[in-house]
Motif scaffolding. Structure first.
Motif, short mmCIF file in Angstrom:
data_model
loop_
_atom_site.label_atom_id
_atom_site.label_comp_id
_atom_site.label_asym_id
_atom_site.label_seq_id
_atom_site.Cartn_x
_atom_site.Cartn_y
_atom_site.Cartn_z
N THR A 199 0.77 -1.26 -0.12
CA THR A 199 0.21 -0.05 0.05
C THR A 199 0.83 1.35 0.04
OG1 THR A 199 -0.29 -0.01 2.36
CG2 THR A 199 -1.90 -1.10 1.23
N ARG A 200 2.05 1.18 0.29
CA ARG A 200 3.03 2.25 0.21
C ARG A 200 2.46 3.43 1.31
NH1 ARG A 200 7.87 2.54 -2.02
NH2 ARG A 200 8.27 0.70 -3.08
N HIS A 201 2.20 3.53 2.57
CA HIS A 201 1.56 4.46 3.42
C HIS A 201 2.71 5.32 3.71
CE1 HIS A 201 -2.05 1.72 4.83
NE2 HIS A 201 -2.18 2.54 3.86
N ARG A 202 2.37 6.54 3.80
CA ARG A 202 3.64 7.44 4.18
C ARG A 202 3.82 7.05 5.93
NH1 ARG A 202 4.87 12.66 2.24
NH2 ARG A 202 3.22 12.52 0.81
N LEU A 203 5.10 6.81 6.23
CA LEU A 203 5.38 6.68 7.49
C LEU A 203 6.26 7.82 7.95
CD1 LEU A 203 6.53 2.79 6.95
CD2 LEU A 203 4.34 3.71 8.14
N ARG A 204 6.63 7.55 9.31
CA ARG A 204 7.66 8.68 9.88
C ARG A 204 8.37 9.32 8.97
NH1 ARG A 204 12.22 6.09 11.74
NH2 ARG A 204 12.45 4.06 11.00
N LYS A 205 8.97 10.41 9.39
CA LYS A 205 10.02 11.20 8.54
C LYS A 205 9.89 10.89 7.03
CE LYS A 205 13.33 9.49 11.93
NZ LYS A 205 14.46 8.75 11.94
N ASN A 206 8.46 10.97 6.73
CA ASN A 206 8.20 11.19 5.03
C ASN A 206 8.75 10.05 4.65
OD1 ASN A 206 6.95 12.49 2.80
ND2 ASN A 206 8.91 13.22 2.33
N GLN A 207 8.83 8.74 5.23
CA GLN A 207 9.51 7.57 4.54
C GLN A 207 8.51 6.56 4.31
OE1 GLN A 207 12.45 5.94 7.51
NE2 GLN A 207 13.55 7.66 7.06
N VAL A 208 8.47 5.74 3.33
CA VAL A 208 7.93 4.50 2.96
C VAL A 208 8.84 3.16 3.16
CG1 VAL A 208 6.30 5.73 1.35
CG2 VAL A 208 8.21 4.85 0.55
N LEU A 209 8.15 2.14 3.47
CA LEU A 209 8.91 0.70 3.28
C LEU A 209 9.30 0.40 1.98
CD1 LEU A 209 10.09 -1.35 5.20
CD2 LEU A 209 7.68 -2.53 5.21
N GLY A 210 10.43 0.11 1.70
CA GLY A 210 10.79 -0.01 0.38
C GLY A 210 11.20 -1.55 0.10
N GLN A 211 11.70 -2.40 1.09
CA GLN A 211 12.17 -3.55 0.86
C GLN A 211 12.09 -4.34 2.40
OE1 GLN A 211 15.82 -4.15 -0.86
NE2 GLN A 211 15.83 -6.30 -1.02
N MET A 212 11.89 -5.34 2.43
CA MET A 212 11.87 -6.09 3.65
C MET A 212 12.57 -7.74 3.42
SD MET A 212 8.94 -8.08 5.75
CE MET A 212 8.21 -8.93 4.27
N ASN A 213 13.61 -7.96 4.26
CA ASN A 213 14.39 -9.15 4.19
C ASN A 213 14.52 -10.01 5.09
OD1 ASN A 213 15.65 -8.77 1.55
ND2 ASN A 213 16.83 -7.06 2.46
N HIS A 214 14.12 -11.21 5.21
CA HIS A 214 13.96 -12.19 6.49
C HIS A 214 15.47 -12.39 6.81
CE1 HIS A 214 13.02 -15.74 8.51
NE2 HIS A 214 12.07 -14.84 9.02
N ALA A 215 15.95 -12.01 7.84
CA ALA A 215 17.61 -12.12 8.09
C ALA A 215 17.96 -13.41 9.22
CB ALA A 215 17.94 -10.87 8.81
N GLY A 216 16.70 -14.26 9.36
CA GLY A 216 16.97 -15.28 10.31
C GLY A 216 15.65 -15.76 11.00
N PRO A 217 15.65 -16.54 11.89
CA PRO A 217 14.22 -17.13 12.33
C PRO A 217 13.68 -16.04 13.37
CG PRO A 217 16.32 -18.37 13.58
CD PRO A 217 16.64 -17.47 12.23
#
Length: 113
Positions: A14-32
């Motif tokens: 959905t690309r909602h505007r978050l804090r500090k005028n940011q959007v979440l661009g990518q998510m990586n699973h880095a472990g369990p």
């Protein structure tokens, strides 16, 4: 962790505007018990990452009689629009949260409830 991943999947679509005028661009699973988020500037997402956050759930209770896990969030600032007045300071900080909902609230508002 599941609630956090569900929130992240929703934000990525959905690309909602978050804090500090940011959007979440990518998510990586880095472990369990760990996930990494890359945040972009809402107005200039083509410029790449503004912040890289690694969120990890600790399996060790914070207090002796407390069974609930503590969630730590390591925040690494990769780039900033405005120059820092404290250039010599570390760009990494560790925050601690009591619940996944507190993490989500911080990600959305930059405050802890």
């Amino acid at each position: 962790m599941r609630k956090l991943l569900e929130w992240a999947a929703k934000e990525l679509t959905t690309r909602h505007r978050l804090r500090k005028n940011q959007v979440l661009g990518q998510m990586n699973h880095a472990g369990p018990d760990s996930v990494e988020f890359t945040f972009l500037d809402m107005d200039h997402p083509e410029q790449g990452a503004v912040e890289l956050l690694q969120i990890q759930v600790s399996r060790i209770p914070q207090r002796p009689n407390d069974r609930s896990p503590v969630i730590s969030c390591q925040v690494s600032t990769l780039m900033e629009v405005a120059p820092r007045s404290d250039k010599g300071k570390d760009h990494t900080k560790v925050l601690r949260f009591d619940s996944t909902q507190d993490v989500i609230h911080w990600l959305e508002n930059n405050t802890v409830s």
